[in-house]
Design a protein around this motif. Sequence first.
Motif, PDB file in Angstrom:
ATOM      1  N   LYS A   8       0.792  -1.023   0.338  1.00 54.69           N
ATOM      2  CA  LYS A   8      -0.069   0.109  -0.067  1.00 54.69           C
ATOM      3  C   LYS A   8       1.280   1.097   0.137  1.00 54.69           C
ATOM      4  O   LYS A   8       1.857   1.468   1.089  1.00 54.69           O
ATOM      5  CB  LYS A   8      -1.030  -0.084   1.488  1.00 54.69           C
ATOM      6  N   GLY A  10       0.513   5.445   0.245  1.00 55.71           N
ATOM      7  CA  GLY A  10       0.433   6.566   1.080  1.00 55.71           C
ATOM      8  C   GLY A  10       0.448   7.435  -0.158  1.00 55.71           C
ATOM      9  O   GLY A  10       1.101   8.076  -1.066  1.00 55.71           O
ATOM     10  N   THR A  12       1.642  10.719   0.365  1.00 51.77           N
ATOM     11  CA  THR A  12       2.840  10.968   0.058  1.00 51.77           C
ATOM     12  C   THR A  12       3.966   9.880  -0.297  1.00 51.77           C
ATOM     13  O   THR A  12       4.826  10.934  -1.458  1.00 51.77           O
ATOM     14  CB  THR A  12       3.524  10.955   1.893  1.00 51.77           C
ATOM     15  N   THR A 220       4.968   4.335   3.515  1.00 52.47           N
ATOM     16  CA  THR A 220       4.863   5.468   3.776  1.00 52.47           C
ATOM     17  C   THR A 220       6.180   6.884   3.237  1.00 52.47           C
ATOM     18  O   THR A 220       6.927   6.302   2.794  1.00 52.47           O
ATOM     19  CB  THR A 220       4.099   6.240   5.124  1.00 52.47           C
ATOM     20  N   VAL A 222       7.468   7.874   6.324  1.00 55.71           N
ATOM     21  CA  VAL A 222       8.546   7.632   7.309  1.00 55.71           C
ATOM     22  C   VAL A 222       9.262   6.583   7.300  1.00 55.71           C
ATOM     23  O   VAL A 222       8.229   4.971   6.840  1.00 55.71           O
ATOM     24  CB  VAL A 222       7.953   8.205   9.311  1.00 55.71           C
ATOM     25  N   GLY A 224       8.610   3.845   9.554  1.00 60.74           N
ATOM     26  CA  GLY A 224       8.904   2.552  10.310  1.00 60.74           C
ATOM     27  C   GLY A 224       6.829   3.308  11.505  1.00 60.74           C
ATOM     28  O   GLY A 224       7.206   4.114  11.356  1.00 60.74           O
ATOM     29  N   VAL A 225       6.874   2.720  12.143  1.00 63.31           N
ATOM     30  CA  VAL A 225       5.965   3.435  13.411  1.00 63.31           C
ATOM     31  C   VAL A 225       7.375   4.046  14.285  1.00 63.31           C
ATOM     32  O   VAL A 225       8.579   3.143  14.497  1.00 63.31           O
ATOM     33  CB  VAL A 225       5.137   2.386  14.338  1.00 63.31           C
ATOM     34  N   ASP A 229       5.506  10.922  17.994  1.00 58.95           N
ATOM     35  CA  ASP A 229       4.990  11.866  16.294  1.00 58.95           C
ATOM     36  C   ASP A 229       6.226  12.972  16.453  1.00 58.95           C
ATOM     37  O   ASP A 229       6.730  13.586  17.257  1.00 58.95           O
ATOM     38  CB  ASP A 229       4.169  12.324  16.420  1.00 58.95           C
ATOM     39  N   ARG A 231       6.672  14.817  14.329  1.00 56.95           N
ATOM     40  CA  ARG A 231       6.248  16.512  14.309  1.00 56.95           C
ATOM     41  C   ARG A 231       6.315  16.810  15.512  1.00 56.95           C
ATOM     42  O   ARG A 231       6.044  17.950  16.017  1.00 56.95           O
ATOM     43  CB  ARG A 231       4.942  16.358  13.448  1.00 56.95           C
ATOM     44  N   ALA A 255      -1.668   7.804  16.076  1.00 56.41           N
ATOM     45  CA  ALA A 255      -0.770   7.618  15.346  1.00 56.41           C
ATOM     46  C   ALA A 255      -0.802   7.136  13.986  1.00 56.41           C
ATOM     47  O   ALA A 255      -1.768   6.359  13.265  1.00 56.41           O
ATOM     48  CB  ALA A 255       0.977   5.980  15.779  1.00 56.41           C
ATOM     49  N   LYS A 256      -0.072   8.689  13.134  1.00 52.72           N
ATOM     50  CA  LYS A 256      -1.047   9.131  11.725  1.00 52.72           C
ATOM     51  C   LYS A 256      -0.684   7.841  10.605  1.00 52.72           C
ATOM     52  O   LYS A 256      -1.483   7.438  10.102  1.00 52.72           O
ATOM     53  CB  LYS A 256      -1.568  10.338  11.464  1.00 52.72           C
ATOM     54  N   VAL A 257       0.666   7.144  11.665  1.00 51.54           N
ATOM     55  CA  VAL A 257       0.913   6.417  10.132  1.00 51.54           C
ATOM     56  C   VAL A 257       0.316   5.142  10.046  1.00 51.54           C
ATOM     57  O   VAL A 257       0.194   4.393   9.056  1.00 51.54           O
ATOM     58  CB  VAL A 257       2.189   5.662  10.934  1.00 51.54           C
TER      59      VAL A 257
HETATM   60  P1  ADP Z   1       1.055   8.465   3.666  1.00 56.93           P
HETATM   61  O1  ADP Z   1       0.783   9.887   2.968  1.00 56.93           O
HETATM   62  O2  ADP Z   1       1.495   7.603   3.577  1.00 56.93           O
HETATM   63  O3  ADP Z   1      -0.782   7.578   4.331  1.00 56.93           O
HETATM   64  P2  ADP Z   1       0.747   9.889   6.848  1.00 56.93           P
HETATM   65  O4  ADP Z   1       0.612  11.136   6.187  1.00 56.93           O
HETATM   66  O5  ADP Z   1      -1.469   9.103   6.691  1.00 56.93           O
HETATM   67  O6  ADP Z   1       1.231   8.923   5.081  1.00 56.93           O
HETATM   68  O7  ADP Z   1       1.243   8.661   7.914  1.00 56.93           O
HETATM   69  C1  ADP Z   1       1.976   9.867   8.064  1.00 56.93           C
HETATM   70  C2  ADP Z   1       2.778  10.185   8.681  1.00 56.93           C
HETATM   71  O8  ADP Z   1       1.902  10.152  10.166  1.00 56.93           O
HETATM   72  C3  ADP Z   1       4.216  11.092   9.368  1.00 56.93           C
HETATM   73  O9  ADP Z   1       4.298  11.301   8.335  1.00 56.93           O
HETATM   74  C4  ADP Z   1       4.114  10.919  10.216  1.00 56.93           C
HETATM   75  O10 ADP Z   1       3.878  12.877  10.482  1.00 56.93           O
HETATM   76  C5  ADP Z   1       3.035  10.957  11.122  1.00 56.93           C
HETATM   77  N1  ADP Z   1       3.037  10.409  12.423  1.00 56.93           N
HETATM   78  C6  ADP Z   1       2.353  10.138  13.720  1.00 56.93           C
HETATM   79  N2  ADP Z   1       2.988  10.234  14.766  1.00 56.93           N
HETATM   80  C7  ADP Z   1       3.591   8.574  14.351  1.00 56.93           C
HETATM   81  C8  ADP Z   1       4.170   7.425  14.624  1.00 56.93           C
HETATM   82  N3  ADP Z   1       4.064   7.137  16.008  1.00 56.93           N
HETATM   83  N4  ADP Z   1       5.270   6.959  14.093  1.00 56.93           N
HETATM   84  C9  ADP Z   1       5.772   6.884  12.701  1.00 56.93           C
HETATM   85  N5  ADP Z   1       4.448   8.335  11.971  1.00 56.93           N
HETATM   86  C10 ADP Z   1       3.566   9.162  12.864  1.00 56.93           C
END
Ligand code: ADP
Length: 444
Positions: A8, A10, A12, A220, A222, A224-225, A229, A231, A255-257
């Motif tokens: 999958k 995303g 980004t 994505t 980043v 990994g998890v 966050d 940011r 955790a938006k990831v």
């Molecule tokens: P995609 O477009 O790949 O779905 P998202 O923006 O939905 O990407 O998710 C990735 C983002 O999630 C990262 O860039 C990061 O800013 C955010 N994020 C928030 N919490 C976490 C976390 N614990 N680990 C990794 N990323 C996180």
Amino acid sequence: MERPRILKFGGTSVVDAAAFERVAAIVRDRGGPRPVVVVSALAGVTDALLSGARQELDAHLDRHDAVARRLLTPPAAARFRKELERARPDLAALLDRLDGSPDARVALRDEIASYGERLAAPLLAATLEAAGLATRYVDARCCIVTDETHGRATPLLPETERSTRSQLLPLLDEGLVPVLGGYIAATGRGKATTLGRGGSDYTAALVGAALAADEIQIWTDVSGVLTADPRVVPDARPIPRLSYREAAELAYFGAKVLHPKTIQPATDRGIPVRICNSRAPEDPGTLVAAEADVRPGAVKAIAHKTGITVVQVASTRMLGTYGFLRALFEVFDRHRTIVDVVTTSEVSVSLTLEDTTSLPAMTSELQALGEVSVEPHRAIVCVVGEGLRSTPGIAARIFATVQDINVSLISQGASRVNLTFVVEEARVREAVRRLHQAFFAGAP
Ligand code: ADP
Ligand code: ASP
Ligand code: MG
């Protein structure tokens, strides 16, 4: 026969032509013998579609065209342009209707939002084709079948499994790589729905479960998890392994990831989920599976979620009676409002809500049960780790770290892999940074 693998990507991971090229290399190198590709709308497109900003939308559609011209053969680029040129007036007509008929809004919004994935997926299929892979674009609305809750629809699992298998298995058997959009789905009667913002991860998990995949890979921006966050905590670092329970709690509490519902289908079928960086495919990423490494006392990560409202209902009627909690939760049920965290004392119940659309109506109903107080602008902090289960004193350490910040509503989840509490929104970043410093500074 080898099991399929879901990859999958995303928004980004598909921002521009260079990103599409990286995706092609990843599918070729990491997809195994039977890859299935799920893709989100190009970054920013869903936001633009939902806000209805026409100029901005035009620029986004041009961006699709630019990718096609860079990466596709001239005839394939021309075919894609035709599709784009059909989408422009269709979208304009839908946006006009949205201006004119507020009642049709939620369903119409889903129809409009669906264009993001409906354009990204054929563009990616053609890109992979140009890179030498035999692919086939599949309309996700023919695979994922949902109820009619537009905007955050719930998949009907047996139907989804049946449709997904009948759409995708014949293609896999022919040696083709199916490419479908995430996030979008349809009701049994064929009306477009969506799985909620960020829902492409969930699509990947549903497809993975339906096909008994060997792995669900979430690519994505980043590696990994991360432990928090990034940011909020710039030096947050990737976590090599998480259990399903840990990942589910993190996703649920901010955790938006990962979309919060992603882990369930994988857990049900015992399929590992891997989170990887499409800009650094060699990085090990995070592997989510049934067992994680459990080190006593180890906090794995800290998640947080803003925009939370705390509702407290206090009543001496609770004391020594039954039926009170049922009556209370029936109010939330009737208004289809999700409650995230709940704590009770002898005479009061506190709970958190994210969606406050029905709060005024609910408050008047709750007042029949007791005294109601509402605290807006709150945030949830969730500390996660399998090791929390067996570690005395960890709560004391957590609360000592944030002792001068007003903490309310403390809850240790039933799975006991998380400790969750509520703080004022204005201080949540500070709380997360301090906890990260306390639990992760200096460790390898
Ligand atoms: P995609 O477009 O790949 O779905 P998202 O923006 O939905 O990407 O998710 C990735 C983002 O999630 C990262 O860039 C990061 O800013 C955010 N994020 C928030 N919490 C976490 C976390 N614990 N680990 C990794 N990323 C996180
Ligand atoms: N494109 C959708 C969104 O922006 C789905 C996703 O990105 O997962 O919400
Ligand atoms: Mg996402």
